[in-house]
Design a protein around this motif. Structure first.
Motif, PDB file in Angstrom:
ATOM      1  N   HIS A 163      44.036  68.925  18.697  1.00  0.00           N
ATOM      2  CA  HIS A 163      43.300  69.676  19.719  1.00  0.00           C
ATOM      3  C   HIS A 163      44.247  70.687  20.355  1.00  0.00           C
ATOM      4  O   HIS A 163      45.321  70.317  20.843  1.00  0.00           O
ATOM      5  N   VAL A 164      43.856  71.952  20.336  1.00  0.00           N
ATOM      6  CA  VAL A 164      44.682  73.026  20.892  1.00  0.00           C
ATOM      7  C   VAL A 164      43.833  73.865  21.839  1.00  0.00           C
ATOM      8  O   VAL A 164      42.855  74.493  21.429  1.00  0.00           O
ATOM      9  N   ASP A 165      44.207  73.851  23.108  1.00  0.00           N
ATOM     10  CA  ASP A 165      43.575  74.700  24.122  1.00  0.00           C
ATOM     11  C   ASP A 165      44.691  75.538  24.738  1.00  0.00           C
ATOM     12  O   ASP A 165      45.491  75.022  25.531  1.00  0.00           O
ATOM     13  N   LYS A 166      44.773  76.805  24.354  1.00  0.00           N
ATOM     14  CA  LYS A 166      45.909  77.631  24.749  1.00  0.00           C
ATOM     15  C   LYS A 166      46.019  77.815  26.264  1.00  0.00           C
ATOM     16  O   LYS A 166      47.085  78.129  26.767  1.00  0.00           O
ATOM     17  N   GLY A 167      44.929  77.580  26.990  1.00  0.00           N
ATOM     18  CA  GLY A 167      44.975  77.700  28.444  1.00  0.00           C
ATOM     19  C   GLY A 167      45.190  76.389  29.155  1.00  0.00           C
ATOM     20  O   GLY A 167      45.227  76.346  30.384  1.00  0.00           O
ATOM     21  N   SER A 168      45.362  75.311  28.402  1.00  0.00           N
ATOM     22  CA  SER A 168      45.454  74.000  29.038  1.00  0.00           C
ATOM     23  C   SER A 168      46.490  73.075  28.395  1.00  0.00           C
ATOM     24  O   SER A 168      47.534  72.805  28.975  1.00  0.00           O
ATOM     25  N   LEU A 169      46.223  72.603  27.170  1.00  0.00           N
ATOM     26  CA  LEU A 169      47.099  71.585  26.589  1.00  0.00           C
ATOM     27  C   LEU A 169      46.994  71.530  25.074  1.00  0.00           C
ATOM     28  O   LEU A 169      46.075  72.086  24.472  1.00  0.00           O
ATOM     29  N   LEU A 170      47.958  70.796  24.477  1.00  0.00           N
ATOM     30  CA  LEU A 170      47.983  70.507  23.043  1.00  0.00           C
ATOM     31  C   LEU A 170      47.962  68.987  22.885  1.00  0.00           C
ATOM     32  O   LEU A 170      48.787  68.295  23.481  1.00  0.00           O
ATOM     33  N   ALA A 171      47.037  68.463  22.083  1.00  0.00           N
ATOM     34  CA  ALA A 171      46.947  67.019  21.882  1.00  0.00           C
ATOM     35  C   ALA A 171      47.353  66.647  20.464  1.00  0.00           C
ATOM     36  O   ALA A 171      47.043  67.355  19.505  1.00  0.00           O
ATOM     37  N   ALA A 172      48.058  65.498  20.358  1.00  0.00           N
ATOM     38  CA  ALA A 172      48.558  65.064  19.047  1.00  0.00           C
ATOM     39  C   ALA A 172      48.763  63.554  19.060  1.00  0.00           C
ATOM     40  O   ALA A 172      48.537  62.873  20.058  1.00  0.00           O
ATOM     41  N   GLY A 173      49.196  63.045  17.876  1.00  0.00           N
ATOM     42  CA  GLY A 173      49.656  61.663  17.815  1.00  0.00           C
ATOM     43  C   GLY A 173      48.666  60.624  17.374  1.00  0.00           C
ATOM     44  O   GLY A 173      48.927  59.417  17.552  1.00  0.00           O
ATOM     45  N   GLY A 174      47.527  61.021  16.769  1.00  0.00           N
ATOM     46  CA  GLY A 174      46.577  59.992  16.389  1.00  0.00           C
ATOM     47  C   GLY A 174      45.931  60.135  15.032  1.00  0.00           C
ATOM     48  O   GLY A 174      45.315  59.191  14.545  1.00  0.00           O
ATOM     49  N   TYR A 175      46.105  61.318  14.395  1.00  0.00           N
ATOM     50  CA  TYR A 175      45.362  61.585  13.157  1.00  0.00           C
ATOM     51  C   TYR A 175      46.253  62.167  12.064  1.00  0.00           C
ATOM     52  O   TYR A 175      47.203  62.916  12.329  1.00  0.00           O
ATOM     53  N   SER A 176      45.899  61.810  10.855  1.00  0.00           N
ATOM     54  CA  SER A 176      46.557  62.381   9.673  1.00  0.00           C
ATOM     55  C   SER A 176      45.940  63.751   9.378  1.00  0.00           C
ATOM     56  O   SER A 176      44.893  64.098   9.947  1.00  0.00           O
ATOM     57  N   PRO A 177      46.557  64.570   8.505  1.00  0.00           N
ATOM     58  CA  PRO A 177      45.995  65.895   8.195  1.00  0.00           C
ATOM     59  C   PRO A 177      44.565  65.867   7.672  1.00  0.00           C
ATOM     60  O   PRO A 177      43.831  66.859   7.823  1.00  0.00           O
TER      61      PRO A 177
END
Length: 244
Positions: free
Chosen positions: A121-135
């Protein structure tokens, strides 16, 4: 009557002779040329009456006051996130968020859990989320949730890293995290009256590679299934490892 009296006299005489024999034996064994007397067993009474050195020692030198013990500060761990767009170095706040940092390192980083996961999840005005899913968007199995330490006084400022969770369940964070691209006051701890008010726990900050964070934030995104803002070109976390 005379017979009984005679018997008592003889008994008394035998007792006197026995005592006298014992006394003589004791005198012989301790006299000149005899064996040394047995050393009595140590006792509390003997210790109290034993002679002590006459040298006087002041109370202050014999019993110094105990110095206060100073606790050494615990060094904050440093981790390196190696991504397909560059490296990001994080400092983790182990004193402010001990359970969250321990969970991040012991349950995931040190088990190579994050290798080949993506920013989903990428929201350039807020945050970047990672760490739970494979490609291929498959969720990775996680360990038990940890207590939400969002009340540690840290704020979701630009460049900080926080533990993601189910918005409806305060204490549900596991492996997923997000990096704040901007100041997100709405994600801070407000109180414990509701799950929403509990906020999101800040447990680290970017100390190198903020330019990489900003680069990821500018990645074109599109909705894909349950993911409303998925990067069109996958941004892969190749590894995360602890530097110190």
């Amino acid at each position: 009557m005379q017979s009984n009296s005679l018997n008592r006299s003889l008994s008394g005489l035998r007792l006197s002779i026995s005592l006298l024999a014992s006394l003589i034996l004791a005198l012989v064994s301790t006299g000149c040329g005899g064996s040394k007397p047995a050393v009595p067993a140590a006792s509390i009474e003997a210790a109290q009456t034993a002679a002590v050195p006459t040298t006087e020692v002041s109370n202050t030198s014999a019993f110094p006051e105990k110095a206060p013990v100073q606790k050494l500060p615990v060094a904050d761990p440093i981790v390196l996130i190696h991504t397909s767009l560059g490296d990001i170095k994080l400092q983790l706040f182990i004193q402010k968020a001990p359970q969250t940092v321990d969970n991040f390192l012991r349950n995931y980083v040190n088990r190579n859990f994050y290798d080949q996961t993506i920013f989903h999840h990428v929201d350039k005005g807020s945050l970047l989320a990672a760490g739970g899913y494979s490609p291929d968007l498959q969720p990775k199995p996680t360990r038990a949730p940890v207590f939400n330490e969002a009340a540690n006084g840290l704020k979701n400022k630009r460049g900080t890293i926080s533990l993601a969770r189910d918005p409806g369940v305060a204490h549900s964070g596991t492996s997923q995290f997000f990096v704040n691209v901007a100041d997100n006051e709405g994600l801070d701890y407000v109180g414990d009256t509701s799950d929403a008010d509990f906020g999101y726990c800040v447990f680290g900050q970017v100390i190198e590679g903020q330019d990489v964070i900003d680069k990821i934030a500018q990645t074109p995104v599109a909705a894909q299934g349950d993911f409303p803002a998925m990067p069109q070109q996958a941004v892969v976390i190749q590894s995360i490892h602890q530097l110190k």
